[in-house]
Design a protein around this motif. Sequence first.
Motif, PDB file in Angstrom:
ATOM      1  N   ILE A  11     -12.958  18.949   3.302  1.00  0.00           N
ATOM      2  CA  ILE A  11     -13.245  20.003   2.328  1.00  0.00           C
ATOM      3  C   ILE A  11     -12.238  19.955   1.183  1.00  0.00           C
ATOM      4  N   GLY A  12     -11.003  19.581   1.504  1.00  0.00           N
ATOM      5  CA  GLY A  12      -9.999  19.405   0.451  1.00  0.00           C
ATOM      6  C   GLY A  12     -10.379  18.294  -0.507  1.00  0.00           C
ATOM      7  N   ASP A  13     -10.842  17.174   0.035  1.00  0.00           N
ATOM      8  CA  ASP A  13     -11.301  16.064  -0.817  1.00  0.00           C
ATOM      9  C   ASP A  13     -12.492  16.489  -1.657  1.00  0.00           C
ATOM     10  N   TYR A  14     -13.422  17.211  -1.053  1.00  0.00           N
ATOM     11  CA  TYR A  14     -14.619  17.672  -1.758  1.00  0.00           C
ATOM     12  C   TYR A  14     -14.253  18.583  -2.933  1.00  0.00           C
ATOM     13  N   LEU A  15     -13.280  19.472  -2.714  1.00  0.00           N
ATOM     14  CA  LEU A  15     -12.880  20.422  -3.760  1.00  0.00           C
ATOM     15  C   LEU A  15     -11.812  19.869  -4.699  1.00  0.00           C
ATOM     16  N   GLY A  16     -11.212  18.736  -4.318  1.00  0.00           N
ATOM     17  CA  GLY A  16     -10.158  18.151  -5.141  1.00  0.00           C
ATOM     18  C   GLY A  16      -8.842  18.902  -5.023  1.00  0.00           C
ATOM     19  N   ILE A  17      -8.568  19.441  -3.833  1.00  0.00           N
ATOM     20  CA  ILE A  17      -7.319  20.161  -3.603  1.00  0.00           C
ATOM     21  C   ILE A  17      -6.609  19.556  -2.398  1.00  0.00           C
ATOM     22  N   LYS A  18      -5.315  19.847  -2.289  1.00  0.00           N
ATOM     23  CA  LYS A  18      -4.524  19.327  -1.178  1.00  0.00           C
ATOM     24  C   LYS A  18      -4.763  20.135   0.086  1.00  0.00           C
ATOM     25  N   ARG A  19      -4.441  19.518   1.199  1.00  0.00           N
ATOM     26  CA  ARG A  19      -4.590  20.133   2.527  1.00  0.00           C
ATOM     27  C   ARG A  19      -3.871  21.487   2.600  1.00  0.00           C
ATOM     28  N   ASP A  20      -2.655  21.563   2.064  1.00  0.00           N
ATOM     29  CA  ASP A  20      -1.903  22.821   2.079  1.00  0.00           C
ATOM     30  C   ASP A  20      -2.621  23.915   1.312  1.00  0.00           C
ATOM     31  N   ALA A  21      -3.278  23.549   0.219  1.00  0.00           N
ATOM     32  CA  ALA A  21      -4.020  24.534  -0.570  1.00  0.00           C
ATOM     33  C   ALA A  21      -5.212  25.082   0.217  1.00  0.00           C
ATOM     34  N   VAL A  22      -5.844  24.235   1.015  1.00  0.00           N
ATOM     35  CA  VAL A  22      -6.968  24.695   1.849  1.00  0.00           C
ATOM     36  C   VAL A  22      -6.488  25.804   2.773  1.00  0.00           C
ATOM     37  N   TYR A  23      -5.380  25.578   3.470  1.00  0.00           N
ATOM     38  CA  TYR A  23      -4.843  26.587   4.387  1.00  0.00           C
ATOM     39  C   TYR A  23      -4.444  27.869   3.635  1.00  0.00           C
ATOM     40  N   LYS A  24      -3.879  27.705   2.451  1.00  0.00           N
ATOM     41  CA  LYS A  24      -3.490  28.868   1.648  1.00  0.00           C
ATOM     42  C   LYS A  24      -4.720  29.663   1.225  1.00  0.00           C
ATOM     43  N   TRP A  25      -5.785  28.966   0.811  1.00  0.00           N
ATOM     44  CA  TRP A  25      -7.016  29.652   0.400  1.00  0.00           C
ATOM     45  C   TRP A  25      -7.666  30.379   1.576  1.00  0.00           C
ATOM     46  N   ILE A  26      -7.560  29.821   2.778  1.00  0.00           N
ATOM     47  CA  ILE A  26      -8.103  30.500   3.965  1.00  0.00           C
ATOM     48  C   ILE A  26      -7.359  31.818   4.176  1.00  0.00           C
ATOM     49  N   LYS A  43     -18.512  24.835   6.360  1.00  0.00           N
ATOM     50  CA  LYS A  43     -19.855  24.486   5.909  1.00  0.00           C
ATOM     51  C   LYS A  43     -19.792  24.391   4.389  1.00  0.00           C
ATOM     52  N   LYS A  44     -20.175  23.246   3.869  1.00  0.00           N
ATOM     53  CA  LYS A  44     -20.075  23.003   2.437  1.00  0.00           C
ATOM     54  C   LYS A  44     -20.819  24.060   1.632  1.00  0.00           C
ATOM     55  N   GLU A  45     -21.998  24.474   2.098  1.00  0.00           N
ATOM     56  CA  GLU A  45     -22.798  25.458   1.373  1.00  0.00           C
ATOM     57  C   GLU A  45     -22.090  26.806   1.290  1.00  0.00           C
ATOM     58  N   GLN A  46     -21.400  27.210   2.368  1.00  0.00           N
ATOM     59  CA  GLN A  46     -20.658  28.476   2.355  1.00  0.00           C
ATOM     60  C   GLN A  46     -19.489  28.413   1.383  1.00  0.00           C
ATOM     61  N   VAL A  47     -18.788  27.296   1.381  1.00  0.00           N
ATOM     62  CA  VAL A  47     -17.650  27.137   0.477  1.00  0.00           C
ATOM     63  C   VAL A  47     -18.138  27.085  -0.965  1.00  0.00           C
ATOM     64  N   ASP A  48     -19.241  26.387  -1.226  1.00  0.00           N
ATOM     65  CA  ASP A  48     -19.806  26.352  -2.577  1.00  0.00           C
ATOM     66  C   ASP A  48     -20.135  27.759  -3.070  1.00  0.00           C
ATOM     67  N   GLY A  49     -20.775  28.555  -2.228  1.00  0.00           N
ATOM     68  CA  GLY A  49     -21.127  29.925  -2.594  1.00  0.00           C
ATOM     69  C   GLY A  49     -19.905  30.771  -2.882  1.00  0.00           C
ATOM     70  N   TRP A  50     -18.870  30.597  -2.071  1.00  0.00           N
ATOM     71  CA  TRP A  50     -17.623  31.331  -2.254  1.00  0.00           C
ATOM     72  C   TRP A  50     -16.960  30.952  -3.575  1.00  0.00           C
ATOM     73  N   VAL A  51     -16.925  29.659  -3.886  1.00  0.00           N
ATOM     74  CA  VAL A  51     -16.339  29.191  -5.146  1.00  0.00           C
ATOM     75  C   VAL A  51     -17.150  29.729  -6.321  1.00  0.00           C
ATOM     76  N   GLU A  52     -18.469  29.627  -6.250  1.00  0.00           N
ATOM     77  CA  GLU A  52     -19.331  30.093  -7.338  1.00  0.00           C
ATOM     78  C   GLU A  52     -19.207  31.600  -7.567  1.00  0.00           C
ATOM     79  N   ALA A  53     -18.901  32.338  -6.505  1.00  0.00           N
ATOM     80  CA  ALA A  53     -18.730  33.784  -6.615  1.00  0.00           C
ATOM     81  C   ALA A  53     -17.339  34.165  -7.133  1.00  0.00           C
ATOM     82  N   GLY A  54     -16.489  33.173  -7.374  1.00  0.00           N
ATOM     83  CA  GLY A  54     -15.163  33.438  -7.915  1.00  0.00           C
ATOM     84  C   GLY A  54     -14.070  33.521  -6.881  1.00  0.00           C
ATOM     85  N   GLY A  55     -14.369  33.166  -5.652  1.00  0.00           N
ATOM     86  CA  GLY A  55     -13.384  33.270  -4.588  1.00  0.00           C
ATOM     87  C   GLY A  55     -12.161  32.404  -4.781  1.00  0.00           C
TER      88      GLY A  55
END
Length: 82
Positions: A11-26, A43-55
């Motif tokens: 998911i980090g690769d998909y979003l273009g962020i580092k592993r540490d950032a993934v844990y911080k965003w959680i 789930k990629k679709e859930q993360v996409d929706g969260w990003v699109e909603a401004g999360g």
Amino acid sequence: MEDRWLSVDEIGDYLGIKRDAVYKWISEKGMPAHKIGRPWKFKKEQVDGWVEAGGAATGTTEDQAKTMAVKKNLKQSGGNNE
């Protein structure tokens, strides 16, 4: 359509962020993630929706992201978002 659980690294690769950032965003931004045993999975679709909603926006709290998602859904359905 591929519907599989993604790892933290994937998911980090998909979003273009580092592993540490993934844990911080959680923990700090309410990124949608699920513990399956010990590791986090996504789930990629859930993360996409969260990003699109401004999360993922800087300074956005989980409650603000949920409010933005509701307003977006209302707007798309033609409802009043006030």
